[in-house]
Every structure is written in structure tokens, then in C-alpha cells.
Scaffold this motif. Structure first.
Motif, PDB file in Angstrom:
ATOM      1  N   ALA A 155     -14.881  12.630 -15.707  1.00  0.00           N
ATOM      2  CA  ALA A 155     -13.793  11.681 -15.909  1.00  0.00           C
ATOM      3  C   ALA A 155     -12.511  12.361 -16.363  1.00  0.00           C
ATOM      4  O   ALA A 155     -11.431  11.802 -16.232  1.00  0.00           O
ATOM      5  N   HIS A 156     -12.626  13.573 -16.902  1.00  0.00           N
ATOM      6  CA  HIS A 156     -11.444  14.295 -17.355  1.00  0.00           C
ATOM      7  C   HIS A 156     -11.384  15.652 -16.667  1.00  0.00           C
ATOM      8  O   HIS A 156     -11.277  16.688 -17.308  1.00  0.00           O
ATOM      9  N   ALA A 157     -11.454  15.645 -15.361  1.00  0.00           N
ATOM     10  CA  ALA A 157     -11.417  16.897 -14.606  1.00  0.00           C
ATOM     11  C   ALA A 157     -10.091  17.613 -14.825  1.00  0.00           C
ATOM     12  O   ALA A 157      -9.058  16.994 -15.081  1.00  0.00           O
ATOM     13  N   TRP A 158     -10.147  18.936 -14.717  1.00  0.00           N
ATOM     14  CA  TRP A 158      -8.948  19.767 -14.796  1.00  0.00           C
ATOM     15  C   TRP A 158      -8.661  20.264 -13.387  1.00  0.00           C
ATOM     16  O   TRP A 158      -9.512  20.852 -12.736  1.00  0.00           O
ATOM     17  N   TRP A 159      -7.444  20.013 -12.920  1.00  0.00           N
ATOM     18  CA  TRP A 159      -7.097  20.309 -11.535  1.00  0.00           C
ATOM     19  C   TRP A 159      -6.297  21.597 -11.424  1.00  0.00           C
ATOM     20  O   TRP A 159      -5.354  21.826 -12.183  1.00  0.00           O
ATOM     21  N   PHE A 160      -6.689  22.424 -10.462  1.00  0.00           N
ATOM     22  CA  PHE A 160      -5.920  23.604 -10.086  1.00  0.00           C
ATOM     23  C   PHE A 160      -5.359  23.372  -8.690  1.00  0.00           C
ATOM     24  O   PHE A 160      -6.032  22.788  -7.826  1.00  0.00           O
TER      25      PHE A 160
END
Length: 269
Positions: free
Chosen positions: A189-194
Motif C-alpha cells: 500500500a505504500h510502494a516506493w516508485w523509481f
């Protein structure tokens, strides 16, 4: 990682191709839901959303969860971009990560994004803080790093979702409006995007004239990075991030060699 299962023939896939996909909204008054040939289309103003359709790029087919077209996102002048979608969101079957290809409206070029979970060693890292020795190789280098952008409002806004780097709402898979922000998937739910962008010196940007500052296309062989190229780069990035999470060797890249970053005057090359 073998990605052959992601490839399919345009003729046999039954998917959405550049020739078949055109904006299906035509004015600010077009809002709501329609069905055409079994395809569900959600519309808000000049933004159209197709749900759960294969998206075909070159010889690759993506099982897209969402495909957006945004009126005015790309110039009307002739170019490869005219038949492309403006955002495609999918889950990569090989890495398990959420992936996005999205057009930047200020230049009309494409960018790519991969979301990693909290368990990932690089979760929370700024793009420019990742040590080079880790070995991430993607077009132009990483230029984006951020947690999921704010989720949908109680009444889902298609136009806002078309510009958001975040998970596909679970409700869209059921072809229904999102009732609450918790309609986003609970996993990651709190993915970190690159992410990376195709707006460098060696890239053709649809909304930038060749005579403008920073454009060296004729000198460095600049080309427009189309949806097939960007999708391949997204999948390469996903495979590399998966290898980092698993502690495995970096996989071999697929596709053409990357342009030398040193050619980009914007980053000191």
C-alpha cells in the motif's frame, strides 16, 4: 529472467494496438461509462480509460490493468506518438512489481516507473543516492523516486488518476468507481516508485522544436522513445530491482544498448 511469455503476435493477441486505439472522448461534456464490443470505457472530460485490456507495442503484449488516453497530452503534429496511449499500468508477472508507462504533458515524452514494497533494500532511497556499484542501468539513469502519490477521492476522478504514479485501484478491476481511498490494493500500500524519463539531449521530445536549446538530435542520433522502447526499459528496471531484492546477480538487459549518459548536457556530461 525469461520474458518470452510477454510477447505475442498483434494478429493473434486480440489486444489494443496503436492503429486500433484512438481517444474515445471528444469534449468536456463526455463523462460516464460506456461499453463497446465488450470493452469498458470510463470517461471524464477529455480523459478516457480502458480497463483490463491487452496493450500491444511492437511484438510485445502487456496485460494492462488500465490504459488512458488524454486529449492534448501530445501534439497533433505527425509522429509515432499519435497512436500511443498516454498512460498504461500493469503488474509485471516476472518481478511481481507494479509498473507504469506515462506521458509527461509538458513535453509529450514518455516516462517509466516501477513500484517496490517496503521489504525492498532500496525502499525510501532517493534516486541520486543509490550507489552506482549496485548496477542499475536504465534509459538516462533514474530520475524519479517517491512514495505512492495520494490516492483517489471518494468519487474517483479519471482525469487525476491519468497523471498519478500509484497503484491501480482495486475497484477499477471490477469496473466500478472507487468508494474510498482504501480502495487501493492493501498489498504494497505504500510502494516506493523509481522512474526514468525520455527527455534527454539524445531524445526527440514531441513538444520541443529541434532548434531549441539542448537539442542535439542530428549530432547524437536522437530519436523518439516510443511505447515499445519505454515498456522494455520498465521491464528491465523491474528485473534489476527484483534481483536486488532477492540478492541475485543483475540480469542481462533486453533491447538496444543505452545511450551514453555522458551525452546528456543536462547532467554534466
Amino acid at each position: 529472467m525469461n520474458r518470452n511469455r510477454d510477447h505475442a503476435s498483434k494478429k493473434d493477441s486480440g489486444g489494443v494496438t496503436k492503429a486500433a486505439l484512438v481517444p474515445v472522448s471528444s469534449g468536456a461534456e463526455m463523462t460516464g461509462r460506456t461499453e463497446s464490443g465488450g470493452v469498458v470505457i470510463l470517461r471524464e472530460g477529455g480523459t478516457s480509460l480502458l480497463i483490463d485490456r491487452p496493450y500491444v507495442m511492437g511484438d510485445r503484449t502487456i496485460a494492462a490493468q488500465e490504459i488512458y488516453f488524454v486529449d492534448g497530452a501530445k501534439p497533433a503534429i505527425a509522429g509515432e506518438w499519435l497512436g500511443e496511449a498516454d498512460k498504461v499500468a500493469w503488474r509485471d508477472e516476472v518481478s511481481g512489481y507494479e509498473c507504469i508507462m506515462m506521458r509527461e504533458t509538458d513535453g509529450g515524452y514518455l516516462a517509466g516507473y516501477v513500484g517496490v514494497p517496503r521489504s525492498h533494500p532500496l525502499y525510501g532511497f532517493e534516486a541520486d543516492a543509490i550507489p552506482p556499484e549496485i548496477g542499475i542501468e536504465v534509459h538516462g539513469g533514474l530520475t524519479y523516486s517517491r512514495v505512492c502519490q495520494e490516492g483517489p477521492t471518494p468519487e474517483r476522478r479519471i482525469a487525476a488518476d491519468a497523471r498519478r504514479v500509484c497503484h491501480v485501484p482495486r475497484a477499477s478491476r471490477m469496473n466500478e468507481p472507487t468508494a474510498h481511498a482504501t480502495g487501493y490494493r492493501v498489498e504494497d500500500a505504500h510502494a516506493w516508485w523509481f522512474g526514468f524519463a525520455c527527455n534527454h539531449t539524445y531524445d526527440v521530445i514531441p513538444n520541443r522544436k529541434q532548434g531549441s536549446a539542448g537539442f542535439l538530435g542530428p549530432e547524437v542520433g536522437g530519436v523518439y522513445r516510443d511505447d515499445a522502447y519505454v515498456c522494455a526499459e520498465v521491464l528491465n528496471l523491474a528485473a534489476q530491482l527484483r534481483a536486488i531484492e532477492d540478492g541475485a546477480p543483475m540480469p542481462s538487459r533486453e533491447g538496444p544498448p543505452l545511450p551514453p549518459i555522458g551525452l546528456d548536457s543536462d547532467i554534466g556530461g
